[in-house]
Design a protein around this motif. Sequence first.
Motif, PDB file in Angstrom:
ATOM      1  N   ASP A   9      11.631  -1.180  -0.629  1.00  0.00           N
ATOM      2  CA  ASP A   9      10.176  -1.282  -0.768  1.00  0.00           C
ATOM      3  C   ASP A   9       9.693  -0.614  -2.050  1.00  0.00           C
ATOM      4  OD1 ASP A   9       7.476  -1.854   0.587  1.00  0.00           O
ATOM      5  OD2 ASP A   9       7.336   0.300   0.203  1.00  0.00           O
ATOM      6  N   GLU A  38       7.806  -2.501  -5.306  1.00  0.00           N
ATOM      7  CA  GLU A  38       6.468  -2.118  -5.778  1.00  0.00           C
ATOM      8  C   GLU A  38       6.505  -1.710  -7.252  1.00  0.00           C
ATOM      9  OE1 GLU A  38       2.669   0.789  -4.836  1.00  0.00           O
ATOM     10  OE2 GLU A  38       4.373   0.817  -3.463  1.00  0.00           O
ATOM     11  N   ARG A  79       4.406  -3.795 -10.169  1.00  0.00           N
ATOM     12  CA  ARG A  79       3.380  -3.100 -10.968  1.00  0.00           C
ATOM     13  C   ARG A  79       3.768  -3.047 -12.442  1.00  0.00           C
ATOM     14  NH1 ARG A  79      -0.487  -1.450  -7.601  1.00  0.00           N
ATOM     15  NH2 ARG A  79       0.034  -0.809  -5.471  1.00  0.00           N
ATOM     16  N   GLN A 103       0.102  -6.700  -8.533  1.00  0.00           N
ATOM     17  CA  GLN A 103      -0.084  -5.790  -7.409  1.00  0.00           C
ATOM     18  C   GLN A 103       0.640  -6.384  -6.202  1.00  0.00           C
ATOM     19  OE1 GLN A 103      -4.290  -4.817  -6.668  1.00  0.00           O
ATOM     20  NE2 GLN A 103      -4.722  -5.616  -8.711  1.00  0.00           N
ATOM     21  N   PRO A 104       1.232  -5.537  -5.368  1.00  0.00           N
ATOM     22  CA  PRO A 104       1.822  -6.048  -4.136  1.00  0.00           C
ATOM     23  C   PRO A 104       0.710  -6.561  -3.201  1.00  0.00           C
ATOM     24  CG  PRO A 104       2.574  -3.798  -4.637  1.00  0.00           C
ATOM     25  CD  PRO A 104       1.397  -4.085  -5.502  1.00  0.00           C
ATOM     26  N   LYS A 119       0.258  -4.583   0.310  1.00  0.00           N
ATOM     27  CA  LYS A 119      -0.087  -3.163   0.428  1.00  0.00           C
ATOM     28  C   LYS A 119      -1.591  -2.993   0.596  1.00  0.00           C
ATOM     29  CE  LYS A 119       1.373   1.331  -1.035  1.00  0.00           C
ATOM     30  NZ  LYS A 119       2.280   2.088  -1.911  1.00  0.00           N
ATOM     31  N   SER A 176       4.580  -2.315   0.563  1.00  0.00           N
ATOM     32  CA  SER A 176       4.577  -3.471  -0.338  1.00  0.00           C
ATOM     33  C   SER A 176       5.366  -4.642   0.215  1.00  0.00           C
ATOM     34  CB  SER A 176       5.161  -3.071  -1.704  1.00  0.00           C
ATOM     35  OG  SER A 176       4.350  -2.092  -2.298  1.00  0.00           O
ATOM     36  N   ALA A 207       7.516 -10.787   0.768  1.00  0.00           N
ATOM     37  CA  ALA A 207       6.740 -10.129  -0.288  1.00  0.00           C
ATOM     38  C   ALA A 207       5.673 -11.065  -0.829  1.00  0.00           C
ATOM     39  CB  ALA A 207       7.663  -9.691  -1.425  1.00  0.00           C
TER      40      ALA A 207
END
Length: 256
Positions: free
Chosen positions: A41, A45, A49, A54-55, A58, A66, A95
């Motif tokens: 995870d 993330e 980023r 952006q995840p 989250k 994420s 994801a």
Amino acid sequence: MLVYKTEEEIELMRASAKVLAQAHGEVASMIKEGVTTRQLDLRAEEFIRDHGGQPSFKGYNGFPFSLCISPNSVVVHGFPSNYVLKSGDIISVDAGVLLKGYHSDSAYTYPVGEVAPEILALLESTKQSLYLGIEKAVAGNRIGDVGYAIQNFVEKRGYGVVRELVGHGVGKDLHEQPQVPNYGKRGAGVKLQPGLVLAIEPMVNLGTKNVVQEADGWTIRTKDRKPSAHFEHTVVVRKEKAEILTSFEYIEKALQ
């Protein structure tokens, strides 16, 4: 309300989907015995980023991570944790990436170490069913055609198709209309038109279709505790053939 995407919007979604595919590749390269799901995870993330995204998950409705990481009998929405991967496990990694205002969404289920042949067969059949569903995501067909293709293929093999969780439209919002069930009747449901973007995501159980929700309010597990597999792509409905925006190529390179 259905939101059809312009070619400019699809181009933005394609960029989001590329970062997502690459993030999946990063995760795939780490999956082995002894790694914790929380480590996966954190890497996803960081990668998302670092690449301007952006995840998507989250903070979504309060989800704290994420990735959704779902081992063995967990179908979807599992929390990353200090769980250590061991030989014989399977692990679903789901994801999403938000980039320049647009989301993409995909999932892949991995074997860890030596996995029982019947479980490997479940993974392969679930992945095949995803592509059979995608084949039906063309203009003029209906949502029921997508679900029927998935359901017919996996149920013939004795598997259970989850009913409570479904695919969905995707775009400026992570979850848009229409819902995309992994079961259905041919010729039923919303008519597909060019520019509709869908997340198609079969969730298929080795045992029955029945699932339960854990006390955390998120984790969905098979009721009989048998393994479950999950594969997902973000696709655009086109006239002749659906266009797959997400990709498993980075995953497949990492697994070689």
